[in-house]
Write an enzyme that holds these catalytic residues in place. Structure first.
Site, PDB file in Angstrom:
ATOM      1  NE  ARG A  98      -3.826  -0.036   0.598  1.00 49.66           N
ATOM      2  CZ  ARG A  98      -4.961  -0.228   1.284  1.00 49.66           C
ATOM      3  NH1 ARG A  98      -5.217  -1.418   1.789  1.00 49.66           N
ATOM      4  NH2 ARG A  98      -5.820   0.744   1.461  1.00 49.66           N
ATOM      5  NE  ARG A 105       0.109   7.997  -7.341  1.00 47.44           N
ATOM      6  CZ  ARG A 105      -0.766   8.500  -8.202  1.00 47.44           C
ATOM      7  NH1 ARG A 105      -0.567   8.346  -9.490  1.00 47.44           N
ATOM      8  NH2 ARG A 105      -1.840   9.146  -7.789  1.00 47.44           N
ATOM      9  CG  ASN A 137      -2.665   1.305  -9.029  1.00 48.78           C
ATOM     10  OD1 ASN A 137      -2.594   1.454 -10.249  1.00 48.78           O
ATOM     11  ND2 ASN A 137      -3.775   1.461  -8.351  1.00 48.78           N
ATOM     12  CG  ASP A 165      -9.275   4.622 -14.997  1.00 46.31           C
ATOM     13  OD1 ASP A 165      -9.014   3.421 -14.791  1.00 46.31           O
ATOM     14  OD2 ASP A 165      -8.477   5.511 -14.721  1.00 46.31           O
ATOM     15  NE  ARG A 168     -14.302   4.408  -9.269  1.00 48.38           N
ATOM     16  CZ  ARG A 168     -13.118   4.135  -8.729  1.00 48.38           C
ATOM     17  NH1 ARG A 168     -12.001   4.606  -9.299  1.00 48.38           N
ATOM     18  NH2 ARG A 168     -13.012   3.406  -7.638  1.00 48.38           N
ATOM     19  CG  HIS A 192      -5.314   3.098 -13.547  1.00 45.01           C
ATOM     20  ND1 HIS A 192      -6.679   3.158 -13.494  1.00 45.01           N
ATOM     21  CD2 HIS A 192      -4.894   2.962 -12.274  1.00 45.01           C
ATOM     22  CE1 HIS A 192      -7.065   3.053 -12.241  1.00 45.01           C
ATOM     23  NE2 HIS A 192      -6.010   2.936 -11.485  1.00 45.01           N
ATOM     24  CB  THR A 247     -11.689   1.124  -4.626  1.00 45.25           C
ATOM     25  OG1 THR A 247     -10.337   0.927  -5.011  1.00 45.25           O
ATOM     26  CG2 THR A 247     -11.949   2.601  -4.482  1.00 45.25           C
TER      27      THR A 247
HETATM   28  N1  LIG Z   1      -5.917  -0.880 -11.250  1.00 51.29           N
HETATM   29  C1  LIG Z   1      -6.967  -0.422 -10.574  1.00 51.29           C
HETATM   30  O1  LIG Z   1      -7.938   0.128 -11.099  1.00 51.29           O
HETATM   31  C2  LIG Z   1      -6.959  -0.586  -9.077  1.00 51.29           C
HETATM   32  C3  LIG Z   1      -8.091  -0.297  -8.305  1.00 51.29           C
HETATM   33  C4  LIG Z   1      -8.030  -0.515  -6.925  1.00 51.29           C
HETATM   34  C5  LIG Z   1      -6.854  -0.977  -6.344  1.00 51.29           C
HETATM   35  N2  LIG Z   1      -5.782  -1.210  -7.133  1.00 51.29           N
HETATM   36  C6  LIG Z   1      -4.521  -1.701  -6.601  1.00 51.29           C
HETATM   37  O2  LIG Z   1      -4.668  -3.056  -6.182  1.00 51.29           O
HETATM   38  C7  LIG Z   1      -3.648  -3.341  -5.211  1.00 51.29           C
HETATM   39  C8  LIG Z   1      -4.262  -4.067  -4.053  1.00 51.29           C
HETATM   40  O3  LIG Z   1      -5.144  -3.189  -3.382  1.00 51.29           O
HETATM   41  P1  LIG Z   1      -5.837  -3.743  -2.043  1.00 51.29           P
HETATM   42  O4  LIG Z   1      -6.762  -2.674  -1.529  1.00 51.29           O
HETATM   43  O5  LIG Z   1      -6.370  -5.120  -2.290  1.00 51.29           O
HETATM   44  O6  LIG Z   1      -4.570  -3.858  -1.054  1.00 51.29           O
HETATM   45  P2  LIG Z   1      -4.466  -4.810   0.243  1.00 51.29           P
HETATM   46  O7  LIG Z   1      -3.324  -4.295   1.037  1.00 51.29           O
HETATM   47  O8  LIG Z   1      -5.812  -4.959   0.859  1.00 51.29           O
HETATM   48  O9  LIG Z   1      -4.086  -6.254  -0.373  1.00 51.29           O
HETATM   49  C9  LIG Z   1      -2.818  -6.498  -0.882  1.00 51.29           C
HETATM   50  C10 LIG Z   1      -2.518  -7.964  -0.554  1.00 51.29           C
HETATM   51  O10 LIG Z   1      -1.280  -8.310  -1.177  1.00 51.29           O
HETATM   52  C11 LIG Z   1      -0.626  -9.201  -0.287  1.00 51.29           C
HETATM   53  N3  LIG Z   1       0.807  -9.279  -0.605  1.00 51.29           N
HETATM   54  C12 LIG Z   1       1.760  -8.379  -0.317  1.00 51.29           C
HETATM   55  N4  LIG Z   1       2.963  -8.839  -0.721  1.00 51.29           N
HETATM   56  C13 LIG Z   1       2.736 -10.042  -1.304  1.00 51.29           C
HETATM   57  C14 LIG Z   1       3.550 -11.010  -1.932  1.00 51.29           C
HETATM   58  N5  LIG Z   1       4.878 -10.836  -2.045  1.00 51.29           N
HETATM   59  N6  LIG Z   1       2.981 -12.142  -2.412  1.00 51.29           N
HETATM   60  C15 LIG Z   1       1.645 -12.335  -2.302  1.00 51.29           C
HETATM   61  N7  LIG Z   1       0.801 -11.456  -1.724  1.00 51.29           N
HETATM   62  C16 LIG Z   1       1.357 -10.326  -1.234  1.00 51.29           C
HETATM   63  C17 LIG Z   1      -0.895  -8.627   1.089  1.00 51.29           C
HETATM   64  O11 LIG Z   1      -0.666  -9.610   2.087  1.00 51.29           O
HETATM   65  C18 LIG Z   1      -2.354  -8.229   0.962  1.00 51.29           C
HETATM   66  O12 LIG Z   1      -3.226  -9.269   1.382  1.00 51.29           O
HETATM   67  C19 LIG Z   1      -3.013  -1.986  -4.845  1.00 51.29           C
HETATM   68  O13 LIG Z   1      -1.806  -1.832  -5.569  1.00 51.29           O
HETATM   69  C20 LIG Z   1      -4.043  -0.973  -5.355  1.00 51.29           C
HETATM   70  O14 LIG Z   1      -3.473   0.272  -5.705  1.00 51.29           O
HETATM   71  C21 LIG Z   1      -5.798  -1.030  -8.485  1.00 51.29           C
HETATM   72  O1  LIG Z   2     -10.170   3.494  -7.074  1.00 51.10           O
HETATM   73  C1  LIG Z   2      -8.950   3.385  -6.889  1.00 51.10           C
HETATM   74  N1  LIG Z   2      -8.407   3.156  -5.657  1.00 51.10           N
HETATM   75  C2  LIG Z   2      -6.989   3.341  -5.448  1.00 51.10           C
HETATM   76  C3  LIG Z   2      -6.590   2.776  -4.143  1.00 51.10           C
HETATM   77  C4  LIG Z   2      -7.088   1.610  -3.652  1.00 51.10           C
HETATM   78  C5  LIG Z   2      -6.555   1.236  -2.435  1.00 51.10           C
HETATM   79  S1  LIG Z   2      -5.452   2.393  -1.920  1.00 51.10           S
HETATM   80  C6  LIG Z   2      -5.692   3.357  -3.332  1.00 51.10           C
HETATM   81  C7  LIG Z   2      -6.693   4.822  -5.509  1.00 51.10           C
HETATM   82  C8  LIG Z   2      -7.661   5.746  -5.183  1.00 51.10           C
HETATM   83  C9  LIG Z   2      -7.330   7.092  -5.256  1.00 51.10           C
HETATM   84  C10 LIG Z   2      -6.051   7.460  -5.674  1.00 51.10           C
HETATM   85  C11 LIG Z   2      -5.146   6.441  -5.975  1.00 51.10           C
HETATM   86  N2  LIG Z   2      -3.912   6.824  -6.397  1.00 51.10           N
HETATM   87  C12 LIG Z   2      -2.942   5.923  -6.795  1.00 51.10           C
HETATM   88  C13 LIG Z   2      -1.981   5.565  -5.880  1.00 51.10           C
HETATM   89  C14 LIG Z   2      -0.911   4.793  -6.313  1.00 51.10           C
HETATM   90  C15 LIG Z   2      -0.878   4.374  -7.625  1.00 51.10           C
HETATM   91  F1  LIG Z   2       0.193   3.652  -8.032  1.00 51.10           F
HETATM   92  C16 LIG Z   2      -1.879   4.699  -8.504  1.00 51.10           C
HETATM   93  C17 LIG Z   2      -2.965   5.447  -8.080  1.00 51.10           C
HETATM   94  N3  LIG Z   2      -5.466   5.125  -5.886  1.00 51.10           N
HETATM   95  C18 LIG Z   2      -6.250   2.625  -6.528  1.00 51.10           C
HETATM   96  C19 LIG Z   2      -6.768   3.010  -7.874  1.00 51.10           C
HETATM   97  O2  LIG Z   2      -5.952   2.923  -8.907  1.00 51.10           O
HETATM   98  C20 LIG Z   2      -8.090   3.366  -8.027  1.00 51.10           C
HETATM   99  S2  LIG Z   2      -8.742   3.780  -9.561  1.00 51.10           S
HETATM  100  C21 LIG Z   2      -8.308   5.504  -9.785  1.00 51.10           C
HETATM  101  C22 LIG Z   2      -7.361   6.119  -8.996  1.00 51.10           C
HETATM  102  C23 LIG Z   2      -7.059   7.469  -9.224  1.00 51.10           C
HETATM  103  C24 LIG Z   2      -7.726   8.166 -10.230  1.00 51.10           C
HETATM  104  C25 LIG Z   2      -8.675   7.544 -11.011  1.00 51.10           C
HETATM  105  C26 LIG Z   2      -8.959   6.206 -10.782  1.00 51.10           C
HETATM  106 CL1  LIG Z   2     -10.159   5.378 -11.745  1.00 51.10          CL
END
Ligand SMILES: NC(=O)c1ccc[n+]([C@@H]2O[C@H](COP(=O)([O-])OP(=O)(O)OC[C@H]3O[C@@H](n4cnc5c(N)ncnc54)[C@H](O)[C@@H]3O)[C@@H](O)[C@H]2O)c1
Ligand SMILES: O=C1N[C@](c2ccsc2)(c2cccc(Nc3ccc(F)cc3)n2)CC(O)=C1Sc1ccccc1Cl
Length: 332
Positions: A98, A105, A137, A165, A168, A192, A247
């Site tokens: 996280r 970043r 991410n 994105d 939404r 993204h 999210t």
């Molecule tokens: N691309 C998108 O649109 C989008 C949207 C939301 C979240 N995300 C991303 O998804 C990722 C996860 O978000 P989250 O809220 O589920 O986080 P989270 O912290 O709830 O879950 C992450 C999980 O990864 C596990 N982990 C960490 N290191 C590991 C390893 N070496 N091997 C296996 N598992 C491991 C942790 O134990 C944890 O359970 C974040 O990078 C977040 O930014 C992306």
């Molecule tokens: O819905 C989210 N939630 C996250 C999130 C989920 C758990 S902790 C953060 C989010 C929410 C808000 C900001 C943000 N910024 C960010 C941080 C690190 C990165 F590498 C990339 C993005 N990320 C991760 C993520 O990518 C999304 S989509 C999103 C984010 C920013 C702008 C537009 C969209 Cl559509």
């Protein structure tokens, strides 16, 4: 004695279909939202869960298994050992550190690249023919990292990219026009997150280009109203984080929608992170960006030649340039 008395029948059909298997790495908020959607939508015969936290992993597996009476039959495995992922059709990576408060970043990226070095090679070893989908991410750069670490052809490595994105965006446009979001065709492409690119010129509602739809419905609008909807896509991500801290549901459903298109060979077009070099005059290096891509059982089948106006094409090229400047590839 067996529970059931078998009825005499011929040998099982020779061409028994190999079970469809999905691996989810990372059983956090996102990983578990994806896992439960895969189960409720009956997308796999087998589900393998991987994480670094053993108790959390076992707890989530048991909790899902206890729902078996209400779900289509799916075999659920969970372990720290990647051997349970063998012969997966699709491996979804949501594992990631996280972002710490105030962390850059770039620093988050470096921490996640280090994780990927331990995650991607075993996935590729145990499932050499699978499709890898990255959600962690920063998703565009980490999809590039997964591509390099896997050694797979680019068509079998995608990132969820701007799929969330765009979902939404479609919700907000549908809400603005009081129509069903499933009838709104709208793409956000590029990087993204904060600096994505909205393709206004190709938005259609029920097949009607949105700009003429608004004019025909005499819905008062000006360019900034449409741009405000795009800004709201970004703001709503921060709003959800502010309100619930993470999210999960929207990303869970959007990734499950991608999994269905891939595993059921639907050949639908989704905005996902693909190797963009060479498309839309994007040059300057191997960069993953979201483009409208046709997806099927063999991953990325092609990139749609969506009409971009000059401003959109330039914004896309700027996205590519920004990503390439921000991330210097390590020696693999
Ligand atoms: N691309 C998108 O649109 C989008 C949207 C939301 C979240 N995300 C991303 O998804 C990722 C996860 O978000 P989250 O809220 O589920 O986080 P989270 O912290 O709830 O879950 C992450 C999980 O990864 C596990 N982990 C960490 N290191 C590991 C390893 N070496 N091997 C296996 N598992 C491991 C942790 O134990 C944890 O359970 C974040 O990078 C977040 O930014 C992306
Ligand atoms: O819905 C989210 N939630 C996250 C999130 C989920 C758990 S902790 C953060 C989010 C929410 C808000 C900001 C943000 N910024 C960010 C941080 C690190 C990165 F590498 C990339 C993005 N990320 C991760 C993520 O990518 C999304 S989509 C999103 C984010 C920013 C702008 C537009 C969209 Cl559509």
């Amino acid at each position: 004695k067996t529970f059931f008395t078998p009825i005499s029948g011929g040998a099982p059909p020779s061409a028994t279909k190999r079970p469809t298997k999905i691996t989810v790495v990372g059983v956090g908020n996102v990983g578990m939202a994806i896992a439960q959607t895969i189960l409720t939508q009956d997308l796999a015969d087998e589900l393998a869960l991987i994480d670094a936290k053993e108790d959390k992993l076992r707890g989530e597996m048991l909790d899902l298994q206890h729902a078996a009476a209400f779900l289509p039959r799916t075999k659920i495995h969970a372990s720290l050992d990647y051997a349970i992922t063998a012969n997966s059709d699709l491996c979804i990576v949501t594992a990631g550190a996280r972002q710490n408060p105030g962390e850059s970043r770039l620093n988050l990226l470096q921490r996640n690249v280090a994780l990927f070095r331990h995650i991607v090679p075993p996935l590729a070893k145990y499932s050499p023919d699978c499709i890898i989908m990255v959600v962690s991410n920063p998703v565009d750069v980490l999809t590039y990292v997964a591509w390099k670490l896997s050694g797979f052809p680019a068509n079998r490595v995608i990132g969820s990219g701007t799929n969330l994105d765009s979902s939404r965006f479609r919700f907000l446009i549908a809400d603005h026009l009081d129509v069903n979001a499933q009838d709104v065709q709208a793409y956000i492409v590029g990087e993204h997150g904060d600096s994505s690119v909205a393709l206004w010129s190709s938005i259609s509602v029920g097949g009607v280009p949105v700009l003429s739809f608004l004019k025909r419905q005499q819905i008062a609008y000006e360019k900034e109203t449409l741009e405000n909807i795009h800004k709201e896509v970004v703001q709503s991500a921060y709003e959800v984080i502010r309100l619930k801290g993470y999210t999960s549901w929207a990303i869970g459903y959007s990734v499950a929608s991608l999994a269905r298109t891939l595993l059921r060979d639907q050949r639908r077009i989704h905005p996902v992170s693909v190797l963009a070099k060479g498309f839309y005059d994007i040059e300057g290096g191997e960069v993953f960006l979201s483009l409208p891509a046709q997806l099927g059982r063999n991953g990325v089948l092609g990139v749609a030649n969506v009409h971009l106006n000059d401003e959109e094409a330039q914004q896309l090229r700027n996205s590519a340039k920004t990503i390439l400047e921000k991330f210097v590839p390590p020696t693999w």
